[in-house]
Write a protein that holds these residues in place. Structure first.
Motif, PDB file in Angstrom:
ATOM      1  N   PHE A  32       0.834  -1.201   0.000  1.00 51.43           N
ATOM      2  CA  PHE A  32       0.000   0.000   0.000  1.00 51.43           C
ATOM      3  C   PHE A  32       0.872   1.255   0.000  1.00 51.43           C
ATOM      4  CE2 PHE A  32      -2.701  -3.222   2.136  1.00 51.43           C
ATOM      5  CZ  PHE A  32      -3.646  -3.346   1.130  1.00 51.43           C
ATOM      6  N   SER A  33       1.921   1.241   0.825  1.00 47.19           N
ATOM      7  CA  SER A  33       2.856   2.370   0.825  1.00 47.19           C
ATOM      8  C   SER A  33       3.502   2.491  -0.553  1.00 47.19           C
ATOM      9  CB  SER A  33       3.939   2.177   1.898  1.00 47.19           C
ATOM     10  OG  SER A  33       3.389   2.265   3.204  1.00 47.19           O
ATOM     11  N   GLY A  34       3.864   1.360  -1.134  1.00 46.61           N
ATOM     12  CA  GLY A  34       4.491   1.351  -2.453  1.00 46.61           C
ATOM     13  C   GLY A  34       3.603   1.955  -3.522  1.00 46.61           C
ATOM     14  N   GLN A  35       2.299   1.669  -3.450  1.00 47.83           N
ATOM     15  CA  GLN A  35       1.364   2.214  -4.450  1.00 47.83           C
ATOM     16  C   GLN A  35       1.302   3.735  -4.364  1.00 47.83           C
ATOM     17  OE1 GLN A  35      -2.547   0.403  -4.734  1.00 47.83           O
ATOM     18  NE2 GLN A  35      -1.698  -1.593  -4.222  1.00 47.83           N
ATOM     19  N   VAL A  36       1.258   4.259  -3.139  1.00 46.17           N
ATOM     20  CA  VAL A  36       1.181   5.716  -2.980  1.00 46.17           C
ATOM     21  C   VAL A  36       2.477   6.363  -3.456  1.00 46.17           C
ATOM     22  CG1 VAL A  36       0.847   7.621  -1.364  1.00 46.17           C
ATOM     23  CG2 VAL A  36      -0.511   5.531  -1.114  1.00 46.17           C
ATOM     24  N   VAL A  37       3.616   5.735  -3.152  1.00 42.78           N
ATOM     25  CA  VAL A  37       4.915   6.226  -3.644  1.00 42.78           C
ATOM     26  C   VAL A  37       4.909   6.271  -5.172  1.00 42.78           C
ATOM     27  CG1 VAL A  37       7.352   5.575  -3.894  1.00 42.78           C
ATOM     28  CG2 VAL A  37       6.291   5.591  -1.625  1.00 42.78           C
ATOM     29  N   GLN A  38       4.420   5.214  -5.812  1.00 40.61           N
ATOM     30  CA  GLN A  38       4.373   5.170  -7.281  1.00 40.61           C
ATOM     31  C   GLN A  38       3.527   6.306  -7.839  1.00 40.61           C
ATOM     32  OE1 GLN A  38       3.037   1.062  -7.970  1.00 40.61           O
ATOM     33  NE2 GLN A  38       4.976   0.667  -8.967  1.00 40.61           N
ATOM     34  N   ILE A  39       2.393   6.568  -7.206  1.00 39.07           N
ATOM     35  CA  ILE A  39       1.507   7.638  -7.675  1.00 39.07           C
ATOM     36  C   ILE A  39       2.200   8.993  -7.529  1.00 39.07           C
ATOM     37  CG2 ILE A  39      -0.621   8.906  -7.134  1.00 39.07           C
ATOM     38  CD1 ILE A  39      -1.863   6.088  -6.489  1.00 39.07           C
ATOM     39  N   LEU A  40       2.794   9.253  -6.371  1.00 33.26           N
ATOM     40  CA  LEU A  40       3.464  10.539  -6.146  1.00 33.26           C
ATOM     41  C   LEU A  40       4.653  10.701  -7.088  1.00 33.26           C
ATOM     42  CD1 LEU A  40       3.339  10.743  -2.245  1.00 33.26           C
ATOM     43  CD2 LEU A  40       1.906  11.990  -3.881  1.00 33.26           C
ATOM     44  N   ASP A  41       5.402   9.616  -7.284  1.00 34.40           N
ATOM     45  CA  ASP A  41       6.541   9.677  -8.197  1.00 34.40           C
ATOM     46  C   ASP A  41       6.069   9.917  -9.630  1.00 34.40           C
ATOM     47  OD1 ASP A  41       8.260   9.282  -6.084  1.00 34.40           O
ATOM     48  OD2 ASP A  41       8.711   7.190  -6.572  1.00 34.40           O
ATOM     49  N   TYR A  42       4.983   9.273 -10.012  1.00 31.99           N
ATOM     50  CA  TYR A  42       4.425   9.435 -11.356  1.00 31.99           C
ATOM     51  C   TYR A  42       4.015  10.892 -11.587  1.00 31.99           C
ATOM     52  CZ  TYR A  42       1.284   8.952 -15.349  1.00 31.99           C
ATOM     53  OH  TYR A  42       0.667   9.089 -16.571  1.00 31.99           O
ATOM     54  N   LEU A  43       3.427  11.485 -10.555  1.00 35.59           N
ATOM     55  CA  LEU A  43       2.992  12.881 -10.655  1.00 35.59           C
ATOM     56  C   LEU A  43       4.166  13.847 -10.571  1.00 35.59           C
ATOM     57  CD1 LEU A  43      -0.219  12.841  -8.431  1.00 35.59           C
ATOM     58  CD2 LEU A  43      -0.066  12.771 -10.923  1.00 35.59           C
ATOM     59  N   GLY A  44       5.330  13.350 -10.154  1.00 36.19           N
ATOM     60  CA  GLY A  44       6.491  14.209 -10.033  1.00 36.19           C
ATOM     61  C   GLY A  44       6.383  15.195  -8.888  1.00 36.19           C
ATOM     62  N   VAL A  45       5.617  14.820  -7.879  1.00 41.83           N
ATOM     63  CA  VAL A  45       5.396  15.700  -6.731  1.00 41.83           C
ATOM     64  C   VAL A  45       6.513  15.472  -5.703  1.00 41.83           C
ATOM     65  CG1 VAL A  45       3.845  16.136  -4.783  1.00 41.83           C
ATOM     66  CG2 VAL A  45       2.898  15.694  -7.050  1.00 41.83           C
ATOM     67  N   PRO A  46       7.196  16.547  -5.305  1.00 41.95           N
ATOM     68  CA  PRO A  46       8.184  16.375  -4.232  1.00 41.95           C
ATOM     69  C   PRO A  46       7.460  16.133  -2.905  1.00 41.95           C
ATOM     70  CG  PRO A  46       8.085  18.681  -4.935  1.00 41.95           C
ATOM     71  CD  PRO A  46       7.117  17.914  -5.791  1.00 41.95           C
ATOM     72  N   TYR A  47       7.941  15.173  -2.143  1.00 41.39           N
ATOM     73  CA  TYR A  47       7.289  14.867  -0.867  1.00 41.39           C
ATOM     74  C   TYR A  47       8.318  14.305   0.104  1.00 41.39           C
ATOM     75  CZ  TYR A  47       7.472  10.029  -2.472  1.00 41.39           C
ATOM     76  OH  TYR A  47       7.909   8.811  -2.910  1.00 41.39           O
ATOM     77  N   LYS A  48       7.941  14.300   1.365  1.00 39.84           N
ATOM     78  CA  LYS A  48       8.787  13.717   2.397  1.00 39.84           C
ATOM     79  C   LYS A  48       8.143  12.416   2.840  1.00 39.84           C
ATOM     80  CE  LYS A  48      11.121  14.495   6.743  1.00 39.84           C
ATOM     81  NZ  LYS A  48      11.484  15.486   7.765  1.00 39.84           N
ATOM     82  N   GLY A  49       8.894  11.327   2.758  1.00 42.72           N
ATOM     83  CA  GLY A  49       8.427  10.039   3.254  1.00 42.72           C
ATOM     84  C   GLY A  49       8.945   9.836   4.667  1.00 42.72           C
ATOM     85  N   ILE A  50       8.065   9.453   5.575  1.00 46.39           N
ATOM     86  CA  ILE A  50       8.455   9.206   6.958  1.00 46.39           C
ATOM     87  C   ILE A  50       8.143   7.754   7.296  1.00 46.39           C
ATOM     88  CG2 ILE A  50       8.048   9.820   9.373  1.00 46.39           C
ATOM     89  CD1 ILE A  50       7.460  12.664   8.391  1.00 46.39           C
ATOM     90  N   ASN A  51       9.180   7.016   7.670  1.00 42.61           N
ATOM     91  CA  ASN A  51       9.063   5.584   7.941  1.00 42.61           C
ATOM     92  C   ASN A  51       8.523   5.347   9.347  1.00 42.61           C
ATOM     93  OD1 ASN A  51       9.334   2.841   8.189  1.00 42.61           O
ATOM     94  ND2 ASN A  51      11.549   2.800   7.863  1.00 42.61           N
TER      95      ASN A  51
END
Length: 111
Positions: A32-51
């Motif tokens: 699920f985390s991977g899917q959201v990462v893929q979407i944000l990366d696809y959109l080219g949106v800069p974001y901060k991931g917190i583990n």
């Protein structure tokens, strides 16, 4: 408010787009985390991931903070958007791209 709640609020307030996730954007630890990462990366949106796996207090704290039971959790400009299903549905409908744009966040991926 506890220290962990203060820390979460600080992250949400100081970053335009924050993803509380299992793992890191480079190495998601759940699908699920991977899917959201893929979407944000696809959109080219800069974001901060917190583990959240790095800290049990954080893992529970973010659930309390949002009153949402699952991880990942996406925040945009301090606003809780939702988890994987909501983000994916918004993305597929073109709503996530519009929402990001309305918040002044540049989306470089194809809409």
């Amino acid at each position: 408010m506890s220290d962990i709640q203060d820390a979460i609020k600080s992250e949400v307030d100081s970053n335009d787009v924050v993803l509380f996730m299992k793992g890191t954007p480079q190495f998601p630890q759940c699908g699920f985390s991977g899917q959201v990462v893929q979407i944000l990366d696809y959109l080219g949106v800069p974001y901060k991931g917190i583990n959240v796996l790095a800290d049990a207090d954080l893992r529970q704290g973010i659930k309390d903070f949002s009153n949402w039971p699952t991880i990942p959790q996406l925040y945009v400009k301090g606003e809780f958007i939702g988890g994987c299903d909501i983000v994916r549905e918004m993305f597929q409908a073109g709503e996530l791209q519009e929402f990001m744009g309305s918040k002044g966040i540049t989306v470089s991926g194809a809409a």
